[in-house]
Design a protein around this motif. Structure first.
Motif, short mmCIF file in Angstrom:
data_model
loop_
_atom_site.label_atom_id
_atom_site.label_comp_id
_atom_site.label_asym_id
_atom_site.label_seq_id
_atom_site.Cartn_x
_atom_site.Cartn_y
_atom_site.Cartn_z
N ALA A 14 -10.37 77.17 -0.39
CA ALA A 14 -11.81 76.92 -0.24
C ALA A 14 -12.14 75.99 0.91
O ALA A 14 -13.31 75.70 1.14
CB ALA A 14 -12.37 76.33 -1.54
N ARG A 15 -11.11 75.55 1.65
CA ARG A 15 -11.36 74.63 2.76
C ARG A 15 -10.45 74.95 3.93
O ARG A 15 -9.36 75.50 3.76
CB ARG A 15 -11.13 73.18 2.32
CG ARG A 15 -12.03 72.74 1.17
CD ARG A 15 -11.76 71.31 0.75
NE ARG A 15 -12.10 70.36 1.81
CZ ARG A 15 -11.94 69.04 1.69
NH1 ARG A 15 -11.45 68.53 0.59
NH2 ARG A 15 -12.28 68.24 2.69
N ARG A 19 -9.88 78.58 3.67
CA ARG A 19 -11.20 79.20 3.54
C ARG A 19 -11.34 80.36 4.53
O ARG A 19 -11.92 81.40 4.21
CB ARG A 19 -12.31 78.17 3.78
CG ARG A 19 -13.67 78.67 3.30
CD ARG A 19 -14.77 77.67 3.57
NE ARG A 19 -15.94 77.93 2.76
CZ ARG A 19 -16.75 78.97 2.88
NH1 ARG A 19 -16.51 79.88 3.82
NH2 ARG A 19 -17.79 79.13 2.08
N THR A 22 -9.41 83.24 3.19
CA THR A 22 -10.20 83.90 2.14
C THR A 22 -11.25 84.81 2.76
O THR A 22 -11.40 85.98 2.36
CB THR A 22 -10.85 82.84 1.24
OG1 THR A 22 -9.84 82.08 0.58
CG2 THR A 22 -11.75 83.50 0.20
N ARG A 23 -12.01 84.28 3.71
CA ARG A 23 -13.07 85.06 4.35
C ARG A 23 -12.51 86.33 5.01
O ARG A 23 -13.06 87.43 4.83
CB ARG A 23 -13.79 84.21 5.41
CG ARG A 23 -14.94 84.92 6.11
CD ARG A 23 -15.57 84.04 7.17
NE ARG A 23 -14.67 83.80 8.30
CZ ARG A 23 -14.47 84.66 9.30
NH1 ARG A 23 -15.09 85.83 9.32
NH2 ARG A 23 -13.66 84.36 10.28
N ALA A 34 -8.58 82.05 -5.09
CA ALA A 34 -8.63 80.83 -4.28
C ALA A 34 -8.40 79.62 -5.17
O ALA A 34 -9.12 79.42 -6.16
CB ALA A 34 -9.96 80.71 -3.56
N LEU A 45 -17.72 78.92 -2.65
CA LEU A 45 -16.99 80.10 -2.18
C LEU A 45 -17.29 81.30 -3.07
O LEU A 45 -17.56 82.40 -2.56
CB LEU A 45 -15.49 79.78 -2.19
CG LEU A 45 -14.57 80.76 -1.46
CD1 LEU A 45 -14.77 80.64 0.05
CD2 LEU A 45 -13.11 80.46 -1.81
N GLN A 46 -17.27 81.10 -4.36
CA GLN A 46 -17.53 82.21 -5.27
C GLN A 46 -18.98 82.66 -5.19
O GLN A 46 -19.29 83.86 -5.32
CB GLN A 46 -17.16 81.81 -6.70
CG GLN A 46 -16.98 83.00 -7.62
CD GLN A 46 -16.11 82.69 -8.80
OE1 GLN A 46 -16.12 81.57 -9.32
NE2 GLN A 46 -15.34 83.67 -9.25
N GLU A 48 -20.69 82.71 -2.54
CA GLU A 48 -20.82 83.48 -1.29
C GLU A 48 -20.21 84.87 -1.42
O GLU A 48 -20.76 85.84 -0.90
CB GLU A 48 -20.13 82.72 -0.15
CG GLU A 48 -20.25 83.40 1.19
CD GLU A 48 -19.69 82.57 2.34
OE1 GLU A 48 -19.68 83.07 3.48
OE2 GLU A 48 -19.28 81.41 2.09
N TYR A 49 -19.08 84.98 -2.12
CA TYR A 49 -18.35 86.25 -2.13
C TYR A 49 -18.37 86.97 -3.47
O TYR A 49 -17.84 88.09 -3.59
CB TYR A 49 -16.89 86.02 -1.71
CG TYR A 49 -16.78 85.57 -0.27
CD1 TYR A 49 -17.13 86.42 0.77
CD2 TYR A 49 -16.36 84.28 0.04
CE1 TYR A 49 -17.05 86.01 2.09
CE2 TYR A 49 -16.27 83.86 1.36
CZ TYR A 49 -16.62 84.73 2.38
OH TYR A 49 -16.53 84.31 3.68
N ALA A 55 -12.14 81.92 -8.40
CA ALA A 55 -11.90 80.51 -8.11
C ALA A 55 -11.09 79.87 -9.23
O ALA A 55 -11.39 80.06 -10.41
CB ALA A 55 -13.22 79.78 -7.94
#
Length: 249
Positions: A14-15, A19, A22-23, A34, A45-46, A48-49, A55
């Motif tokens: 997530a960072r 991150r 992940t993206r 993640a 993050l969750q 957003e996606y 997560a």
């Protein structure tokens, strides 16, 4: 290796570099699990996606929490086929001036996240990965594992140990489970929160993530990213020059 439709575990997902991994993995059609210690970035993050990311809040410095997570993960995500051990912490340390008793908890956490968690997840998830038709374990290391700097001795030592562990595990898988790729991704200085205010000539987290993912897709066993590509040749030609390059880093 085909990543579309796979489930990929990304620690520190997530960072920073994680991150970006992940993206980019989501962009390739993968589902990402993640892992992070702080709930806030994972929630974002969750959000957003959506359901393309799962997560998981796990303190990777806690061996019991890591073991429990690794034991339970295949049951929650039976499609898991790629493990990316990306999470890392680095504590600048001057052992001549620091209070040893005050330093020990930080140093032990550094070893737990950078080494113990990598070994625990890699070995703990092997039985599940062995059942997949195609799988990979990707351990993110650093040029500092090859050419250490004086300001982060424990980080350098942990990353060096991960490189050795990764190579030995690769040998075992080549002999007994050749469908499991075991990959060492060696990064240069990357622009993240961990490196803020340190060094020059950094590459972006997006560039680092892209290079690692491309290396996985191309079935590389060792992925040297950016300036780290120079290190094998430099250390063959002149180890003393290589060590001097970061002697004052």
């Amino acid at each position: 290796m085909k990543l579309t439709g796979t489930t990929v575990l990304v620690t520190g997902g997530a960072r920073g570099i994680g991150r970006e991994m992940t993206r980019q993995l989501v962009g390739l059609g993968a589902h990402v699990v993640a892992v992070g210690r702080a709930p806030g970035p994972l929630v974002a993050l969750q959000a957003e996606y959506g359901d393309r990311v799962s997560a998981e809040v796990v303190d990777l410095s806690d061996p019991d929490a890591v073991d429990t997570f690794g034991d339970e993960l295949p049951g929650r995500h039976p499609g898991l086929s790629v493990v990316i051990n990306n999470a890392g912490v680095q504590n600048p340390s001057d052992f001549l001036t620091a209070d040893p008793r005050a330093s020990r908890p930080l140093l032990r956490r550094e070893l737990a996240v950078n080494l113990d968690a990598v070994i625990s997840l890699s070995t703990g998830l092997l039985p599940h990965l062995s059942s997949r038709s195609e799988a990979a374990i990707v351990n993110i290391t650093s040029g500092l594992a090859i050419v250490p700097k004086p300001s982060a001795p424990v980080y350098c030592a942990a990353k060096s140990a991960v490189r050795t562990f990764t190579r030995s595990l690769r040998y075992q898988c080549e002999d007994g489970a050749p469908h499991i790729r075991v990959i060492d991704a060696v990064l240069p200085l990357v622009d993240t929160d961990m490196t803020r205010g340190r060094g020059r000539g950094k590459i972006s987290a997006a560039q680092a993530a892209h290079a690692v993912i491309e290396g996985i897709r191309r079935d590389r066993t060792e992925i040297y990213v950016g300036k780290a590509r120079l290190l094998p040749s430099l250390m063959r030609l002149s180890p003393s020059l290589g060590y001097r390059s970061l002697r004052h880093g």
